[in-house]
Design an enzyme around this catalytic site. Structure first.
Site, PDB file in Angstrom:
ATOM      1  N   ASN A 150     -11.664   0.211   4.089  1.00 45.81           N
ATOM      2  CA  ASN A 150     -11.829  -0.234   2.692  1.00 45.81           C
ATOM      3  C   ASN A 150     -10.849  -1.325   2.254  1.00 45.81           C
ATOM      4  O   ASN A 150     -11.138  -2.042   1.302  1.00 45.81           O
ATOM      5  CB  ASN A 150     -11.791   0.959   1.735  1.00 45.81           C
ATOM      6  CG  ASN A 150     -10.457   1.678   1.716  1.00 45.81           C
ATOM      7  OD1 ASN A 150      -9.761   1.713   2.734  1.00 45.81           O
ATOM      8  ND2 ASN A 150     -10.094   2.218   0.591  1.00 45.81           N
ATOM      9  N   GLU A 248      -2.239   9.010   4.748  1.00 45.20           N
ATOM     10  CA  GLU A 248      -2.759   8.723   3.407  1.00 45.20           C
ATOM     11  C   GLU A 248      -4.247   9.015   3.449  1.00 45.20           C
ATOM     12  O   GLU A 248      -4.982   8.412   4.232  1.00 45.20           O
ATOM     13  CB  GLU A 248      -2.531   7.251   3.031  1.00 45.20           C
ATOM     14  CG  GLU A 248      -1.094   6.891   2.761  1.00 45.20           C
ATOM     15  CD  GLU A 248      -0.482   7.657   1.595  1.00 45.20           C
ATOM     16  OE1 GLU A 248      -1.227   8.198   0.755  1.00 45.20           O
ATOM     17  OE2 GLU A 248       0.751   7.740   1.544  1.00 45.20           O
ATOM     18  N   CYS A 282      -9.260   4.657  -2.473  1.00 41.63           N
ATOM     19  CA  CYS A 282      -8.798   6.050  -2.546  1.00 41.63           C
ATOM     20  C   CYS A 282      -8.163   6.321  -3.906  1.00 41.63           C
ATOM     21  O   CYS A 282      -8.018   7.470  -4.308  1.00 41.63           O
ATOM     22  CB  CYS A 282      -7.854   6.383  -1.404  1.00 41.63           C
ATOM     23  SG  CYS A 282      -6.597   5.170  -1.139  1.00 41.63           S
ATOM     24  N   GLU A 459       4.522   5.119   1.575  1.00 42.91           N
ATOM     25  CA  GLU A 459       4.365   3.768   2.113  1.00 42.91           C
ATOM     26  C   GLU A 459       4.862   2.765   1.083  1.00 42.91           C
ATOM     27  O   GLU A 459       4.955   3.061  -0.099  1.00 42.91           O
ATOM     28  CB  GLU A 459       2.892   3.479   2.402  1.00 42.91           C
ATOM     29  CG  GLU A 459       2.296   4.448   3.401  1.00 42.91           C
ATOM     30  CD  GLU A 459       1.072   3.881   4.092  1.00 42.91           C
ATOM     31  OE1 GLU A 459       1.221   2.995   4.949  1.00 42.91           O
ATOM     32  OE2 GLU A 459      -0.036   4.328   3.773  1.00 42.91           O
TER      33      GLU A 459
END
Ligand code: ADP
Length: 479
Positions: A150, A248, A282, A459
Site C-alpha cells: 500500500n 506493523e 493502515c 518506526e
C-alpha cells in the site's frame, strides 16, 4: 516494457527462478513489466553477502553513511515523476498522492542522512571507584525488511534509511503486487554508490522469499509491515530463532465526531481519512463514531461529498480515488459490503464500477447504523469502506473507540479543549489526531500502535534507533 527486472544480490543483478507479471489495477491490459521471483537460495546468497559487507559498512563511518543517504534522497527527488508514475500504475494511487509519497521517501532518506551523524551514547561514572562506563549503540547486523503493497515507496524508505544510517546491511523483500517501485529504489541505491552486499533486493512470494528471510541465520532482525496473520507467523518463527522483530499490522481506527465539532472540518477529516488512497491505509478511519446531535447533518454532508468523489484510473488527471489494488482485495471489499447489509446496516455506495478500462474500481461506501460489535466494525477491511456508529455521550465515545483489537491511530473532531485533552490521554492507540484525519503522519516522529496493531519498537524519527541498533555497555578501569 523493458527487459525483465532482476534481483540485486551482492551488487549484481541476478535472475530468480521465474518471472512474475506486474499488472496495472486501473487497466488490466497494461502489463507494466516482468519481475524476477527469487528463491530461498537467493535469500541465502543475499543474506551471506550482507553479512560479509556489513562490518565494512559500519566501519566506513558516519560520513560515508550520511553521504550515501543524501545522494539517494537527491536521486529520488530527481526521478520523482517517473517513480510516482510507476507507483500510481502498479498500486493504483492517484498521481498526486503517488508524487507526495515519493517525495516523502526522499525526505526520509534526507532525515536519516542527518541521523547517521547523531548516533550517540552516554558516559557515566561507575559505582566502583576508578571505573568508567560507556553506553553505545551498534548496528544489529543484517536486517530483513518485508514490506506491503500500500505504500510501495514510503514504507521501504522508512525501513531502509534507518537500517543503513545506523550501519546495518539490508535484504529487502517488497510485496508481490508492487515490485516496480522497489526495483527503482534498489537501482537508485545501487547507482548512488552503495557498496556491494550492503543493500540487497530479493523480490518474490512471501511464502518463499519472506519465509526464507525469517529463517536465514545471518539475518538478526526482521522489520515487517503487513497483515495480522502474516505478522503472527513471523513473530512465532522469529521467536524460535531469537530474532528481533518489529511488526506493523492492521488498524480499525476510530474517528470521533462530537456534537460541538466544526462540521466542515469533521467531514473533510473523515472523507480524507476513510476514502483517500482508496482506504488502503493502515491508519484509515474505518469507524466513524458520531454523537447523536450532529449525526444526521454529518451523515448527510459526508454522503453528499463521498458520492461526488470521482473514481477513476490512477493516472487520469481528474481521478480522486484510484482503483482497489487487486481482484482479490476488491472481492474482499465487496463481500464486506454484503456483510454490512446482512448485519443490518444501511449501505450507501460500495458497488463495483465498470469504467472504460477494465480495472478494480469500487465506489466508496458508508455503513450506516453500525454497532461496534458487528464484524464490519471489528475487522480490518482495507478498502474504501467506513462504518458509522452513533453514540450518546463522551463516555460512550471513549468506550467504543477503545473497544477494538487494534490500537494504531484515533482521531477526534471537537471544539472542546477539555474533550480533546481527555481523548488524547484516554485513547489506547499509538497516534492521536485532533481535528485531523487519522491517516497522514510526519516522518520525523514515531509511527506505530498498541494492541494488535504493532509489536516491537516504534518506526521513524529518532525512535527508529531502538530497532536498528543494539546497546552495548562497556566498563573500563584505568588501573
Ligand atoms: P497483505 O494482505 O497486505 O498483502 P501480507 O501480510 O500478506 O499482507 O503481506 C505483507 C508482506 O509479507 C508481503 O511482502 C508478503 O509477500 C509478505 N509475506 C506473506 N507471507 C509471508 C510469510 N509467510 N513469511 C514472510 N513474509 C510473508
Amino acid at each position: 516494457m523493458s527487459d525483465p527486472h532482476l534481483n540485486l544480490i551482492n551488487g549484481a543483478w541476478v535472475p530468480g527462478d521465474h518471472l512474475s507479471e506486474n499488472r496495472n489495477p486501473s487497466d488490466l491490459a497494461d502489463l507494466i513489466g516482468l519481475y524476477a521471483a527469487g528463491t530461498a537460495g537467493d535469500v541465502t546468497a543475499a543474506a551471506e553477502a550482507a553479512a560479509a559487507a556489513q562490518p565494512g559498512w559500519f566501519a566506513a563511518g558516519p560520513q560515508a553513511r550520511t553521504d550515501l543517504l543524501d545522494r539517494i534522497a537527491t536521486r529520488i527527488e530527481a526521478e520523482a515523476t517517473d517513480i510516482a508514475t510507476m507507483l500510481a500504475r502498479e498500486e493504483g494511487k492517484i498521481l498526486p498522492e503517488a508524487l507526495a509519497e515519493t517525495r516523502r521517501a526522499a525526505q526520509i532518506f534526507r532525515f536519516f542522512a542527518g541521523e547517521a551523524l547523531r548516533m550517540s551514547g552516554e558516559a557515566l561514572a561507575s559505582v566502583r571507584p576508578g571505573v568508567d562506563i560507556e553506553v553505545t549503540r551498534e548496528p544489529v547486523g543484517v536486517v530483513g525488511l518485508i514490506t506491503p503493497w500500500n505504500f510501495p515507496a514510503a514504507i521501504p524508505a522508512w525501513k531502509i534509511a534507518p537500517a543503513l544510517a545506523y550501519g546495518n546491511a539490508v535484504v529487502l523483500k517488497p510485496a508481490e503486487l508492487v515490485p516496480g517501485t522497489a526495483h527503482m529504489l534498489a537501482r537508485i541505491i545501487h547507482e548512488a554508490g552503495c557498496p556491494a552486499g550492503v543493500f540487497n533486493l530479493v523480490m518474490g512470494p512471501g511464502s518463499v522469499v519472506g519465509r526464507a528471510m525469517v529463517e536465514a541465520p545471518q539475518i538478526g532482525a526482521i522489520s515487517f509491515t503487513g497483515s495480522v496473520p502474516t505478522g503472527r507467523a513471523i513473530a512465532r518463527a522469529a521467536a524460535e530463532r531469537m530474532k528481533k522483530v518489529q511488526l506493523e499490522m492492521g488498524g480499525k481506527n476510530p474517528m470521533v465526531v462530537l456534537d460541538d465539532a466544526d462540521l466542515p472540518t469533521a467531514v473533510a477529516a473523515c472523507l480524507n481519512g476513510a476514502f483517500f488512497s482508496t482506504g488502503q491505509r493502515c491508519t484509515a478511519s474505518s469507524r466513524l463514531i458520531v454523537q447523536a446531535g450532529i449525526h444526521d447533518a454529518f451523515v448527510a454532508e459526508l454522503t453528499r461529498q463521498m458520492m461526488a468523489l470521482r473514481v477513476g484510473p490512477a493516472l487520469a488527471p481528474d481521478s480522486q480515488i484510484g482503483p482497489v489494488v487487486s481482484a482479490q482485495q476488491l472481492a474482499g471489499n465487496l463481500s464486506y459490503v454484503d456483510l454490512a447489509r446482512a448485519e443490518g446496516c444501511e449501505v450507501i455506495g460500495g458497488e463495483r464500477l465498470n469504467l472504460p478500462t477494465e480495472g478494480h474500481f469500487q465506489r466508496p461506501a458508508l455503513f450506516l447504523n453500525a454497532r461496534n460489535d458487528m464484524r464490519v466494525a471489528r475487522e480490518e477491511i482495507f478498502g474504501p469502506c467506513a462504518a458509522v456508529i452513533r453514540v450518546a455521550d463522551f463516555d460512550e465515545v471513549l468506550a467504543v473507540a477503545n473497544d477494538s483489537d487494534f490500537g494504531l491511530s484515533a482521531g477526534i473532531c471537537t471544539t472542546s479543549l477539555r474533550h480533546a485533552r481527555e481523548f488524547r490521554r484516554q485513547a489506547r492507540v499509538g497516534m492521536v489526531m485532533v481535528n485531523l484525519p487519522t491517516a497522514g503522519v510526519d516522518y520525523h516522529v514515531p509511527f506505530g500502535g498498541t494492541k494488535g496493531s504493532s509489536l516491537g519498537p516504534r518506526e521513524q524519527g529518532r525512535h527508529a534507533a531502538e530497532f536498528y541498533t543494539t546497546v552495548k555497555t562497556s566498563y573500563s578501569f584505568a588501573g
